[in-house]
Design an enzyme around this catalytic site. Structure first.
Site, short mmCIF file in Angstrom:
data_model
loop_
_atom_site.label_atom_id
_atom_site.label_comp_id
_atom_site.label_asym_id
_atom_site.label_seq_id
_atom_site.Cartn_x
_atom_site.Cartn_y
_atom_site.Cartn_z
N ASP A 168 -51.51 39.66 39.75
CA ASP A 168 -52.73 39.24 40.41
C ASP A 168 -52.46 38.58 41.76
OD1 ASP A 168 -55.67 38.38 40.10
OD2 ASP A 168 -54.69 36.45 40.46
N GLU A 219 -51.40 43.64 42.86
CA GLU A 219 -52.62 43.56 43.65
C GLU A 219 -52.29 43.00 45.03
OE1 GLU A 219 -57.15 41.80 43.42
OE2 GLU A 219 -55.49 40.46 43.02
C1 NOJ Z 1 -57.85 38.58 41.85
C2 NOJ Z 1 -58.62 38.88 40.61
O1 NOJ Z 1 -58.78 40.26 40.49
C3 NOJ Z 1 -59.92 38.11 40.71
O2 NOJ Z 1 -60.83 38.49 39.73
C4 NOJ Z 1 -59.60 36.65 40.65
O3 NOJ Z 1 -60.77 35.91 40.88
C5 NOJ Z 1 -58.57 36.25 41.69
N1 NOJ Z 1 -57.50 37.20 41.84
C6 NOJ Z 1 -57.96 34.92 41.37
O4 NOJ Z 1 -57.04 35.03 40.34
#
Ligand code: NOJ
Ligand code: MG
Length: 586
Positions: free
Chosen positions: A227, A300
């Site tokens: 993430d 990500e």
């Molecule tokens: C990216 C995640 O996909 C999202 O849903 C989240 O709010 C943020 N990172 C913080 O972890």
């Protein structure tokens, strides 16, 4: 035969051989179909209106039937749920409303029986403020003093008052610094106030997070979706311990919005790339020691291509197996859907990707409006076809296979912190609740998502027609098209290993051609425009005619028919395979 000619012939033969053996040597993830589950909204087993692990386990057969290789679960760990699981208070345990560690083990066991792989969300950037690590850090307990990014702040020269160290903004609107009364310092939180950023300049933090990876590998997971990589590191402070302010970007007038400032110092620092290489080493070492299949890192990252591509690895080090490719989302968001922009998005990845790496295509996730709402309902088959005909790996967000659309969420029903931190007149711009509404299983009560009387978010209005039960019963449906694509992708050597060409033809026709030696060729044609477009297929592919095998819902063409001249209607999408050469190449 002359030596040069002989050499050429030899090389050519070796080249061909290599190609075939490289193909058979591919690892499981290189031609996988990934599927993202948002656990809170997938399936509820205990009637509380909140999805859970037993719910997921009960639906693993559905995933198998779809043709999914690996399911990625958004966070299932202990959390106060401020950011619905992305604020983790215990990285080593399961959120009680989702189940127990035993339930998780049962899920893994069932998945193994079905030969499905399970991937967990790894959230390295921050913890919850309820994490024991944070509590210890607040109290400056030994070993935890520097677990987070703490700072005294500055004293304003005119007012004499204490102020945050910099003007940095969080993603969810407002300052990225929060004052802590107990510790008498500010802490950094690039997301919500309740999500303090871990300090990756502290080796103890780096090691702790590697423990998290090993812990879940031991529980039998096949990898991680990592993430929020952009904010993992911030720039180093100067000799006086001060951080620099970001400059105003000019992108928006709204000074609470993160886009108000540039993110030069708080995103995409070079250290982040090295950290991903380190995590890869953890995974590879694990496999070396304990054997088994390789486990994967999907990361990500939102960054320019030159930065993103480094995550794949370099000449000496391996990195993420798959840095997510969001170009089909971001380019379209910025420029609108058209054949030219689709081509641009594809070029942006394929022309920048280092040789030998695996491309991937993402249409949506729990942070973006649902694909059918974003591209238009009439394009859902087209977009599903695109990501499965293009080379590499596809990633489906739950519900894209059904053409699920966004739910309508009132201000009162909004729970996403990004929405809640705004106000009733602008929340729709920020809230991510619309794409997180419960999965639609049936046309019955609460779409078959729960036996209870409530759901944690309201259902999307179209659930009576857009749901698994109805789409399986219908003669033609988005779901059936999706399943055919998955099956084709699984069985076709060409789609798994072949080379790729693509063109914009006429005003707005997008065509992809996949070929692989003498294997079947596949051609995809999508009309993104508002008038009929025509293409003469033998001109594109070795003088071949093509037979229609999959068509978008509503297409009036007949499956099985052979085409030379193909007339494609607005929003129509067609997959064809070659049948014969009408005359030899000149
Ligand atoms: C990216 C995640 O996909 C999202 O849903 C989240 O709010 C943020 N990172 C913080 O972890
Ligand atoms: Mg439940």
């Amino acid at each position: 035969m002359e030596l040069a000619a002989l050499l050429t012939l030899l090389l050519f033969t070796i080249g061909q051989g290599d190609c075939a053996s490289a193909a058979t040597k591919k690892d499981w993830w290189q031609y996988a179909q990934f599927y993202q589950i948002y656990p809170r909204s997938f399936m509820d087993s205990d009637g509380d209106g909140i999805g859970d692990l037993n719910g997921i386990t009960s639906k693993l057969e559905y995933l198998k039937d779809l043709g999914v290789t690996a399911a990625w679960l958004s966070p299932i760990f202990t959390s106060p749920m401020v950011d619905f699981g992305y604020d983790i208070s215990d990285f080593f345990d399961i959120q009680p409303e989702y189940g127990t560690l035993e339930d998780f083990r049962a899920l893994i066991k069932r998945a193994k029986e079905l030969d499905l792989k399970i991937i967990l969300d790894f959230v390295p950037n921050h913890s919850s403020n309820e994490s024991i690590w944070f509590k210890k850090s607040v109290n400056r307990e030994r070993g935890y003093e520097d677990y987070y990014v703490w700072h005294d702040g500055k004293v304003n020269a005119t007012t004499g008052e204490r102020e945050p160290p910099t003007n940095w903004l969080q993603y969810f609107r407002g300052s990225a610094w929060e004052w802590n009364e107990v510790r008498q310092q500010y802490y950094l939180h690039q997301f919500a106030v309740q999500q303090p950023d871990l300090n990756y300049r502290n080796p103890a933090v780096v090691e702790q997070m590697k423990r998290v990876l090993r812990y879940w590998l031991k529980e039998g997971v096949s990898g991680f979706r990592c993430d929020a990589l952009p904010p993992l590191f911030e720039v180093l402070p100067d000799a006086e311990g001060q951080y620099p302010d970001e400059v105003v970007s000019g992108a928006t007038e709204d000074s609470e919005d993160r886009n108000y400032l540039t993110v030069k110092y708080i995103e995409n620092q070079p250290e982040t790339i090295d950290m991903v290489y380190q995590w890869r080493t953890v995974l590879d070492d694990y496999q070396r020691i304990y054997g088994g299949n390789s486990s994967v890192l999907l990361i990500e990252t939102y960054a320019p291509a030159w930065f993103t591509m480094q995550f794949y690895g370099n000449r000496t080090r391996e990195g993420a197996h798959l840095p997510f490719n969001f170009n089909l989302i971001t380019v379209m968001e910025e420029k609108g859907l058209s054949a030219g922009h689709v081509k641009e998005a594809i070029d942006l990845w394929l022309n920048n990707m280092p040789a030998g790496r695996t491309p991937n295509w993402v249409l949506g996730n729990h942070d973006k409006r649902r694909a059918a709402s974003r591209y238009g309902k009439e394009y859902i088959d087209a977009m599903n076809m695109l990501v499965m005909i293009l080379p590499g790996v596809s990633v489906t967000y739950q519900g894209e296979e059904l053409g699920m659309t966004d739910g309508e969420i009132s201000w009162e029903d909004t729970v996403d912190p990004w929405g809640c931190n705004s106000n009733p007149s602008i929340y729709e711009q920020y809230t991510r609740d619309p794409e997180r509404t419960p999965f639609q299983w049936t046309s019955g009560t609460n779409a078959g998502f729960t036996n209870g009387s409530t759901t944690w978010l309201p259902l999307a209005a179209d659930y009576k027609t857009v749901n698994v039960e109805s789409e399986l019963a219908a003669e033609e449906s988005h779901l059936k098209i999706y399943k055919e694509l998955m099956a084709l992708r699984k069985s076709s050597k060409t789609l798994q290993n072949g080379s790729t060409k693509y063109w914009v033809i006429g005003d707005d026709l997008f065509v992809v051609l996949r070929t692989y030696g003498d294997e079947d060729k596949y051609l995809l044609a999508i009309n993104f425009g508002s008038k009929e477009e025509t293409v003469y297929l033998p001109d594109l592919a070795d003088r071949s005619l093509f037979r229609l095998i999959i068509k978008s819902l509503g297409s009036e063409l007949t499956l099985g028919v052979w085409y030379g001249d193909l007339h494609v209607q607005p929003a129509e999408a067609l997959v064809l395979t070659d049948v014969l050469h009408i005359y030899p190449n000149p």
